[in-house]
Motif scaffolding. Sequence first.
Motif, PDB file in Angstrom:
ATOM      1  N   UNK A 119     -65.255 -29.718  13.470  1.00  0.00           N
ATOM      2  CA  UNK A 119     -65.377 -28.749  14.570  1.00  0.00           C
ATOM      3  C   UNK A 119     -64.091 -27.951  14.782  1.00  0.00           C
ATOM      4  N   UNK A 120     -64.187 -26.749  15.315  1.00  0.00           N
ATOM      5  CA  UNK A 120     -62.989 -25.934  15.583  1.00  0.00           C
ATOM      6  C   UNK A 120     -62.074 -26.553  16.628  1.00  0.00           C
ATOM      7  N   UNK A 121     -62.602 -27.484  17.416  1.00  0.00           N
ATOM      8  CA  UNK A 121     -61.802 -28.131  18.466  1.00  0.00           C
ATOM      9  C   UNK A 121     -61.163 -29.440  17.988  1.00  0.00           C
ATOM     10  N   UNK A 122     -61.248 -29.724  16.680  1.00  0.00           N
ATOM     11  CA  UNK A 122     -60.719 -30.989  16.158  1.00  0.00           C
ATOM     12  C   UNK A 122     -59.235 -31.163  16.451  1.00  0.00           C
ATOM     13  N   UNK A 123     -58.873 -32.368  16.900  1.00  0.00           N
ATOM     14  CA  UNK A 123     -57.487 -32.732  17.152  1.00  0.00           C
ATOM     15  C   UNK A 123     -57.023 -33.720  16.083  1.00  0.00           C
ATOM     16  N   UNK A 124     -55.804 -33.557  15.562  1.00  0.00           N
ATOM     17  CA  UNK A 124     -55.306 -34.473  14.525  1.00  0.00           C
ATOM     18  C   UNK A 124     -55.433 -35.935  14.944  1.00  0.00           C
ATOM     19  N   UNK A 125     -55.836 -36.765  14.001  1.00  0.00           N
ATOM     20  CA  UNK A 125     -56.009 -38.225  14.129  1.00  0.00           C
ATOM     21  C   UNK A 125     -57.286 -38.614  14.875  1.00  0.00           C
ATOM     22  N   UNK A 126     -57.999 -37.657  15.444  1.00  0.00           N
ATOM     23  CA  UNK A 126     -59.199 -37.962  16.222  1.00  0.00           C
ATOM     24  C   UNK A 126     -60.463 -37.814  15.373  1.00  0.00           C
ATOM     25  N   UNK A 127     -61.469 -38.613  15.718  1.00  0.00           N
ATOM     26  CA  UNK A 127     -62.824 -38.409  15.204  1.00  0.00           C
ATOM     27  C   UNK A 127     -63.667 -37.980  16.392  1.00  0.00           C
ATOM     28  N   UNK A 128     -64.148 -36.769  16.355  1.00  0.00           N
ATOM     29  CA  UNK A 128     -64.970 -36.264  17.446  1.00  0.00           C
ATOM     30  C   UNK A 128     -66.411 -36.729  17.213  1.00  0.00           C
ATOM     31  N   UNK A 129     -66.724 -37.925  17.706  1.00  0.00           N
ATOM     32  CA  UNK A 129     -68.062 -38.483  17.537  1.00  0.00           C
ATOM     33  C   UNK A 129     -69.064 -37.747  18.432  1.00  0.00           C
ATOM     34  N   UNK A 130     -70.263 -37.611  17.930  1.00  0.00           N
ATOM     35  CA  UNK A 130     -71.318 -36.966  18.718  1.00  0.00           C
ATOM     36  C   UNK A 130     -71.741 -37.869  19.866  1.00  0.00           C
ATOM     37  N   UNK A 131     -71.898 -37.303  21.021  1.00  0.00           N
ATOM     38  CA  UNK A 131     -72.443 -37.997  22.185  1.00  0.00           C
ATOM     39  C   UNK A 131     -73.791 -37.345  22.473  1.00  0.00           C
ATOM     40  N   UNK A 132     -74.840 -37.983  21.972  1.00  0.00           N
ATOM     41  CA  UNK A 132     -76.150 -37.365  22.038  1.00  0.00           C
ATOM     42  C   UNK A 132     -76.424 -36.627  20.740  1.00  0.00           C
ATOM     43  N   UNK A 133     -77.132 -35.529  20.801  1.00  0.00           N
ATOM     44  CA  UNK A 133     -77.468 -34.764  19.588  1.00  0.00           C
ATOM     45  C   UNK A 133     -76.203 -34.134  19.016  1.00  0.00           C
ATOM     46  N   UNK A 134     -75.931 -34.357  17.707  1.00  0.00           N
ATOM     47  CA  UNK A 134     -74.721 -33.798  17.097  1.00  0.00           C
ATOM     48  C   UNK A 134     -74.672 -32.282  17.189  1.00  0.00           C
ATOM     49  N   UNK A 135     -73.478 -31.762  17.459  1.00  0.00           N
ATOM     50  CA  UNK A 135     -73.269 -30.326  17.569  1.00  0.00           C
ATOM     51  C   UNK A 135     -71.990 -29.981  16.805  1.00  0.00           C
TER      52      UNK A 135
END
Length: 361
Positions: free
Chosen positions: A68-84
Amino acid sequence: MAIVLTAVLQLAACASRPTDAVLQPESAAGGERQITLLTATDRTKDGQGFASGRAQSMAFEKFSISIPPTHQPSKIEWAKGKPNAKRDFVVTKRTTLDRPAFLALAGTPGTDGSVGLFVHGYNYSYQEGLFRLAQIAADAKTGATPVLFSWPSEATVTGYVADRDAALFARDDLVAVITEMSRQPKVKKFVLFGHSMGGFLIMEALRQLKLEGRGEVLDKLVVILAAPDIDADVFRKQLTVIGPLKTPLTLFVSKDDKALRISSFLGGERQRAGRLDVDDPVVEDAAARYGIKVIDITSVKADDRLGHDRYANLAAIGPQLVSIEQRDGVSSRQTGAFVFDAAASVISSPFRLAGRVIAGQ
């Protein structure tokens, strides 16, 4: 110590873990970029994913994951609900491979002739290993297609002993993957990165390669172990058998790794390799004797409460570490004990020639 262990177990029991639903392909609309990953696993198939069962044959897959464009280093932006894809890591394509197709892709190096393989640690599911590698690849901006070797971890906090056995179960399969990838004609360098108990599995694989006389494979390896969950005495024995590698093995350690402290407690209060103290002259002597580089990364921020996942930040600071080594005269082939100061962006040796600690470093 028992109180600390109980608290960790309670914390883990409350934590939400991603299910195999995250492996289902979704739309890439809104994602910033795509990462291609390969996987090799000896887990048993279960539903849409792979479980902790120990399979008698390996399975191979290829994934495309949107970052995602909002990705932060070292983080995994897991989906909460339907993936977006605008805000989450999202699988956009998934393909089953046979062994020849996997090797053809895994053995295609980047512009520098290198390929890479990641071995996850204890208490990891298949999807957690996959998405962690996606985060590492996204932050490191690597050229080659990264490969995950996923061994059959129980993916539970209480599965520590079972995971140790599972790592040994997977040793032959990891040796086979390393050997076959390294023999691909264009591969000049093979970066082998392991975290926690994955470091133990890698060391066992290296030991087996040495005993089998696979020097041509070992000479291509660049081995990096982050917070390895290995009894320090066992680690020394492994190093004695393996001997110095052409490119010195790098060991990232941290003094305040609480997960390894718990591991030490479970192992009868024996020191773990991932918590070695670089201020100890014995460690400096051992690093020189066994031909390894020990780097204390305690100053690197950890995102978990146990201080065990600093390796997730290593991808983002990797180029910084390389430039610092070049600037400060710490050769990639130099062995010894070093400290990485994240605030000052410097790698320094904590020892004088006589083995005394340099104050303030």
